[in-house]
Design a protein around this motif. Structure first.
Motif, PDB file in Angstrom:
ATOM      1  N   GLY A  61      40.128 114.016  51.437  1.00 28.54           N
ATOM      2  CA  GLY A  61      40.501 112.658  51.058  1.00 28.54           C
ATOM      3  C   GLY A  61      41.280 111.911  52.124  1.00 28.54           C
ATOM      4  N   LEU A  62      41.303 112.427  53.334  1.00 17.78           N
ATOM      5  CA  LEU A  62      41.997 111.753  54.444  1.00 17.78           C
ATOM      6  C   LEU A  62      40.991 110.867  55.161  1.00 17.78           C
ATOM      7  N   ASP A  63      40.596 109.805  54.477  1.00 20.19           N
ATOM      8  CA  ASP A  63      39.420 109.032  54.875  1.00 20.19           C
ATOM      9  C   ASP A  63      39.540 108.375  56.241  1.00 20.19           C
ATOM     10  N   ILE A 118      41.611 117.484  44.824  1.00 17.86           N
ATOM     11  CA  ILE A 118      42.549 117.378  45.936  1.00 17.86           C
ATOM     12  C   ILE A 118      42.593 115.975  46.526  1.00 17.86           C
ATOM     13  N   THR A 119      41.469 115.253  46.488  1.00 16.33           N
ATOM     14  CA  THR A 119      41.443 113.919  47.093  1.00 16.33           C
ATOM     15  C   THR A 119      42.347 112.934  46.351  1.00 16.33           C
ATOM     16  N   LEU A 120      42.589 113.177  45.062  1.00 19.13           N
ATOM     17  CA  LEU A 120      43.489 112.295  44.308  1.00 19.13           C
ATOM     18  C   LEU A 120      44.910 112.409  44.828  1.00 19.13           C
ATOM     19  N   TYR A 121      45.340 113.615  45.156  1.00 20.35           N
ATOM     20  CA  TYR A 121      46.703 113.824  45.660  1.00 20.35           C
ATOM     21  C   TYR A 121      46.883 113.163  47.024  1.00 20.35           C
ATOM     22  N   THR A 122      45.918 113.392  47.928  1.00 18.65           N
ATOM     23  CA  THR A 122      46.066 112.831  49.269  1.00 18.65           C
ATOM     24  C   THR A 122      45.933 111.309  49.247  1.00 18.65           C
ATOM     25  N   TYR A 123      45.089 110.795  48.363  1.00 20.25           N
ATOM     26  CA  TYR A 123      44.966 109.340  48.231  1.00 20.25           C
ATOM     27  C   TYR A 123      46.270 108.743  47.724  1.00 20.25           C
TER      28      TYR A 123
END
Length: 611
Positions: free
Chosen positions: A287-289, A575-580
């Protein structure tokens, strides 16, 4: 003396052998096939192409069987293939001319690219490897190693030259692996070699591949680590070994280790596309786009440099330089509401893969959602100025699916003018789109009811009958119902949409419809469904995430963060929700607390540099 001998070993290869032999029939002067115990009609197929079919008792040793196949060869050069491999006959003349320029009296091995089709059939996934597959017929050259056999010259060095002649391999396709049970056969040989203490670095690499195929990533990683030794740095298989190590680490959620391997590989091969692709893939998965986009752009830039590609700067797969990074980049642009960039990226991807229906569909959907009907027509004319029949069918199908009556009519006329034979379902779908009951009835007469697609039958019933057709599938398959709904929506047949929802109204269906509208950039309609679900306290994690991302993109960060927190509550393993969320928190204390939570849930992210 003959010029080129094809030497093969086979067992129960009736399904693949004919295609292989047909591909080489015009360039091989001699074909020798060693059969290790076939019980199907492999020998019969082989006999159509050569009288040289030799029985050989299998001894759990591929090298022994290979040596039996080359022993009677009379050609100056030997090509060896597996039955699930084939060549492009159009390149055969170039290969022969290349070999004619080489001295066959010198022990020589010709390294060629092997394009391995992997994963599901028609997935388009390809990995590239290189190996000696052609060599001079010399009594001092023979095969060694019981599995993944290699050539050895017992007198002097084997001179190696590279040739661009490609070999295509289908043996890594999932269905082929399962049908042949290759893993069981190969593991038996590896176990024997291991007990004898006879595994080289290359053997550890190939053993790792066997574990990877079986989804045993920890065992695979341990094997790759054994293979990855300083002594092997110049070996052509090492980049693939490192790439496989990285993928194992990702699957095992050892993200920091994956990152370390990527950065080390980038230092070793700074101009290679492959490890920038893997970096972009890893960061996108986390999620570190923004960081992922940067890495993928670097990958594409390197891939666009044709001189670098010709200098072997693609070390693992040509897809790593083009289709894979473009595909991932388009996903990230869409996820971040950057639709102009998405269109540009998808257009480039379509140029690389013009027959990729999914890519074309995404492009047309974006243009359609913004009312760019002229843009849709212009794009089709630009990419397909002289479309082949299969391309016309693909385009017509998508035009119907997206509810474009004008474009579907235009391309149906082109198909008619060019005498393209259309699948029966397309004509029926065209009639439904245009609400032409007379045409539908006429076409249906030539289509047995038992063979009528269930979605076509159901849509026609909704359009032209007073009551709903009762089919068990409809009441239980929410995704199918949503697909039918969206087809009616694109065709502007809104009465049918209403009837379907009235019949099967449920939170599950409304959630899927809301998500479909969101993914098709119909945000107002998506929010209508989401509001209804919020009032019912029935919105799913995906809906909360979509609303949160939309609010943040529109500048309402505080409101968006609340929805993202709710999405995490409902789906705590995304996991992408946390990093977002981490990227949009402003309070240092909140950021630190969230980092601790992330590392607690995902220990593999401990010390990860971008956190």
């Amino acid at each position: 003396m003959l010029f080129l001998s094809l030497c093969m070993i086979v067992k129960d290869e009736a399904k693949h052998l004919d295609k292989c032999l047909q591909s080489v029939s015009n360039c091989a002067d001699e074909i020798i096939i060693v059969d290790t115990g076939s019980t199907d009609n492999t020998r019969e197929i082989a006999g159509r192409y050569t009288p040289h079919v030799i029985d050989f008792a299998w001894k759990q040793d591929f090298a022994a069987a290979r040596n039996a196949s080359i022993l009677p060869a009379k050609g100056k050069w030997i090509l060896y293939l597996d039955a699930d491999e084939f060549i492009n006959p159009e390149f055969a003349t170039d290969l022969l001319h290349f070999l004619e320029r080489l001295p066959s009296n010198v022990p020589t091995g010709v390294i060629v690219p092997i394009y391995n089709y992997v994963g599901e059939l028609n997935s388009g996934k390809i990995s590239e490897s290189k190996a000696i597959r052609i060599f001079s017929n010399n009594r001092h050259i023979h095969f060694v190693r019981p599995i993944h056999e290699q050539l050895l010259c017992t007198q002097g060095d084997l001179q190696e030259v590279e040739c661009s002649f490609p070999i295509y391999h289908t043996g890594y396709l999932k269905e082929v692996i399962e049908a042949k049970d290759k893993s069981s056969r190969n593991m038996a040989i590896f176990n024997l070699m291991s007990r004898q203490g006879n595994l080289s670095c290359y053997d550890w690499f190939t053993l790792g591949n066997e574990h990877t195929v079986q989804g045993q990533y920890q065992k695979a990683l341990e094997c790759y680590e054994q293979a990855h030794q300083p002594s092997e740095m110049q070996k052509s298989w090492l980049p693939l070994c490192i790439g496989n190590m990285i993928n194992c680490c990702i699957n095992l959620e050892k993200y920091f280790e994956a990152c370390q391997h990527i950065m080390t590989a980038q230092k070793t091969w700074p101009d290679a596309c492959d490890f920038y692709w893997l970096q972009g893939y890893l960061l996108a998965r986390l999620g570190l786009d923004s960081y992922a986009i940067e890495a993928l752009r670097t990958c594409i830039r390197l891939g666009d440099n044709s001189e670098q590609l010709e200098s072997n700067k693609v070390l693992i797969s040509p897809n790593n330089a083009s289709s894979l990074p473009l595909q991932q980049l388009s996903v990230l642009h869409i996820r971040n509401f950057s639709f102009q960039e998405a269109v540009a990226t998808l257009s480039k991807l379509l140029y690389v893969t013009p027959n990729n229906k999914t890519v074309l569909k995404h492009l047309l959907q974006i243009l359609h959602s913004f009312g760019e009907l002229d843009g849709m027509e212009s794009l089709l004319r630009s990419f397909y100025p002289f479309p082949q029949p299969y391309q016309l069918i693909m385009i017509l199908e998508l035009c119907i699916e997206l509810g474009s009556k004008s474009l579907s009519t235009s391309y149906l006329n082109i198909c008619t003018e060019q005498h393209v034979e259309l699948p029966a379902r397309l004509g029926l779908q065209f009639a439904i789109l245009h609400e032409d009951a007379q045409l539908f009835g006429k076409l249906k007469q030539n289509q047995p009811s038992a063979e009528l697609d269930i979605d076509i039958a159901y849509m026609s019933f909704l359009l032209w009958e007073e009551s709903l057709l009762e089919v068990d599938k409809q009441a239980h398959d929410i995704d199918w119902l949503a697909q039918i709904y969206m087809k009616f929506f694109y065709a502007e047949q809104f009465d049918c949409c209403d009837r379907l929802v009235e019949k099967f109204n449920s939170p599950s269906l409304l959630n899927v419809l809301g998500n479909n509208f969101f993914n098709n950039r119909q945000y107002e309609l998506a929010m209508d469904y989401y509001s209804t679900l919020l009032n019912q306290n029935a919105l799913t994690a995906e809906g909360y995430e979509n609303v949160g991302r939309l609010y943040i993109a529109q500048g309402d960060v505080a409101e968006g963060i609340d929805y993202i927190r709710k999405a995490i509550e409902l789906n705590p393993m995304n996991i992408t929700l946390y990093t977002y969320l981490l990227q949009h928190l402003t309070e240092a204390s909140e950021q630190e607390n969230l980092k601790l939570t992330i590392v607690d849930k995902y220990p593999g992210l401990n010390h990860f540099p971008l956190l």
